[in-house]
Design a protein around this motif. Structure first.
Motif, mmCIF file in Angstrom:
data_model
loop_
_atom_site.group_PDB
_atom_site.id
_atom_site.type_symbol
_atom_site.label_atom_id
_atom_site.label_comp_id
_atom_site.label_asym_id
_atom_site.label_seq_id
_atom_site.Cartn_x
_atom_site.Cartn_y
_atom_site.Cartn_z
ATOM 1 N N GLU A 77 0.985 -1.069 0.187
ATOM 2 C CA GLU A 77 -0.037 -0.082 -0.239
ATOM 3 C C GLU A 77 0.732 1.288 0.015
ATOM 4 O O GLU A 77 0.629 2.274 -0.702
ATOM 5 N N VAL A 78 1.964 1.269 0.704
ATOM 6 C CA VAL A 78 2.655 2.394 1.033
ATOM 7 C C VAL A 78 3.733 2.585 -0.417
ATOM 8 O O VAL A 78 3.655 3.630 -0.946
ATOM 9 N N ALA A 79 4.055 1.574 -1.036
ATOM 10 C CA ALA A 79 4.846 1.541 -2.323
ATOM 11 C C ALA A 79 3.968 1.827 -3.291
ATOM 12 O O ALA A 79 4.164 2.925 -4.180
ATOM 13 N N GLU A 80 2.747 1.561 -3.485
ATOM 14 C CA GLU A 80 1.803 2.059 -4.582
ATOM 15 C C GLU A 80 1.362 3.648 -4.425
ATOM 16 O O GLU A 80 1.489 4.248 -5.195
ATOM 17 N N ALA A 81 1.214 3.953 -3.330
ATOM 18 C CA ALA A 81 0.904 5.316 -2.573
ATOM 19 C C ALA A 81 2.235 6.298 -3.080
ATOM 20 O O ALA A 81 1.981 7.442 -3.730
ATOM 21 N N CYS A 82 3.355 5.912 -2.905
ATOM 22 C CA CYS A 82 4.669 6.666 -3.249
ATOM 23 C C CYS A 82 4.851 6.638 -4.572
ATOM 24 O O CYS A 82 5.256 7.506 -5.226
ATOM 25 N N ALA A 83 4.554 5.408 -5.371
ATOM 26 C CA ALA A 83 4.870 5.400 -6.677
ATOM 27 C C ALA A 83 4.028 6.394 -7.267
ATOM 28 O O ALA A 83 4.270 7.168 -8.366
ATOM 29 N N HIS A 84 2.732 6.502 -6.990
ATOM 30 C CA HIS A 84 1.792 7.454 -7.420
ATOM 31 C C HIS A 84 2.045 8.893 -7.226
ATOM 32 O O HIS A 84 2.256 9.789 -8.124
ATOM 33 N N ALA A 85 2.441 9.195 -6.088
ATOM 34 C CA ALA A 85 3.028 10.612 -5.595
ATOM 35 C C ALA A 85 4.306 10.999 -6.329
ATOM 36 O O ALA A 85 4.364 12.161 -6.488
ATOM 37 N N MET A 86 5.218 9.933 -6.475
ATOM 38 C CA MET A 86 6.601 10.407 -7.077
ATOM 39 C C MET A 86 6.696 9.968 -8.432
ATOM 40 O O MET A 86 7.877 10.122 -8.971
ATOM 41 N N ALA A 87 5.576 9.815 -9.180
ATOM 42 C CA ALA A 87 5.714 9.250 -10.303
ATOM 43 C C ALA A 87 6.954 8.074 -10.687
ATOM 44 O O ALA A 87 7.682 8.442 -11.680
ATOM 45 N N ILE A 88 6.718 7.199 -9.971
ATOM 46 C CA ILE A 88 7.722 6.327 -10.081
ATOM 47 C C ILE A 88 6.953 4.893 -10.720
ATOM 48 O O ILE A 88 5.724 4.697 -10.604
ATOM 49 N N GLY A 89 7.822 4.314 -11.592
ATOM 50 C CA GLY A 89 7.032 3.087 -12.280
ATOM 51 C C GLY A 89 7.234 1.819 -11.318
ATOM 52 O O GLY A 89 8.355 1.517 -10.774
ATOM 53 N N LEU A 90 6.255 1.023 -10.855
ATOM 54 C CA LEU A 90 6.150 -0.007 -9.929
ATOM 55 C C LEU A 90 5.577 -1.154 -10.468
ATOM 56 O O LEU A 90 4.512 -0.931 -11.250
ATOM 57 N N GLU A 91 6.511 -2.152 -10.473
ATOM 58 C CA GLU A 91 5.742 -3.384 -10.930
ATOM 59 C C GLU A 91 6.060 -4.407 -9.668
ATOM 60 O O GLU A 91 7.216 -4.485 -9.422
ATOM 61 N N VAL A 92 5.194 -5.179 -9.536
ATOM 62 C CA VAL A 92 5.189 -6.340 -8.324
ATOM 63 C C VAL A 92 5.429 -7.692 -9.137
ATOM 64 O O VAL A 92 4.608 -7.781 -9.747
ATOM 65 N N GLU A 93 6.300 -8.171 -8.671
ATOM 66 C CA GLU A 93 6.733 -9.549 -9.219
ATOM 67 C C GLU A 93 5.733 -10.459 -8.578
ATOM 68 O O GLU A 93 5.548 -10.650 -7.394
ATOM 69 N N ASP A 94 4.963 -11.524 -9.347
ATOM 70 C CA ASP A 94 4.445 -12.531 -8.710
ATOM 71 C C ASP A 94 5.166 -13.758 -8.228
ATOM 72 O O ASP A 94 6.192 -14.113 -8.908
ATOM 73 N N PRO A 95 5.225 -14.010 -6.998
ATOM 74 C CA PRO A 95 6.079 -15.008 -6.348
ATOM 75 C C PRO A 95 5.684 -16.313 -7.047
ATOM 76 O O PRO A 95 6.654 -17.048 -6.732
#
Length: 97
Positions: A77-95
């Protein structure tokens, strides 16, 4: 221990800021940038090497370890919020890969 791997397209400073925010969460045991073994096709002999379009934010692989799934959910949740706020590309790898 539960794990979450995230691939970021961001600057070094933005990546460090995201790691620090996640590390401060309750339930998160560790957060670190790990070696990325994926080839990025940045061949120095390429005819397009050094062009302005080739210069930009780097790719970073971040590993989050938490004591349980709740800690991982908070981290995501924090990673998604930060990515949105800081314009970061975020990809979560499927375990399961």
């Amino acid at each position: 221990m539960a794990n979450l791997r995230m691939r970021l397209t961001a600057s070094e400073d933005d990546t460090a800021a995201l790691i620090n925010r996640i590390a401060a969460l309750q339930g998160v045991e560790s957060v670190e940038e790990i070696a990325d073994l994926m080839p990025h096709m940045d061949d120095p002999d390429s005819s397009s090497a050094g062009l302005p379009d080739d210069i930009g934010p780097g790719s970073h692989l971040v590993l989050v370890e938490a004591g349980n799934e709740t800690g991982l959910r908070r981290a995501l949740e924090v990673a998604e919020a930060c990515a949105h706020a800081m314009a970061i590309g975020l990809e979560v790898e499927d375990p399961s890969d």
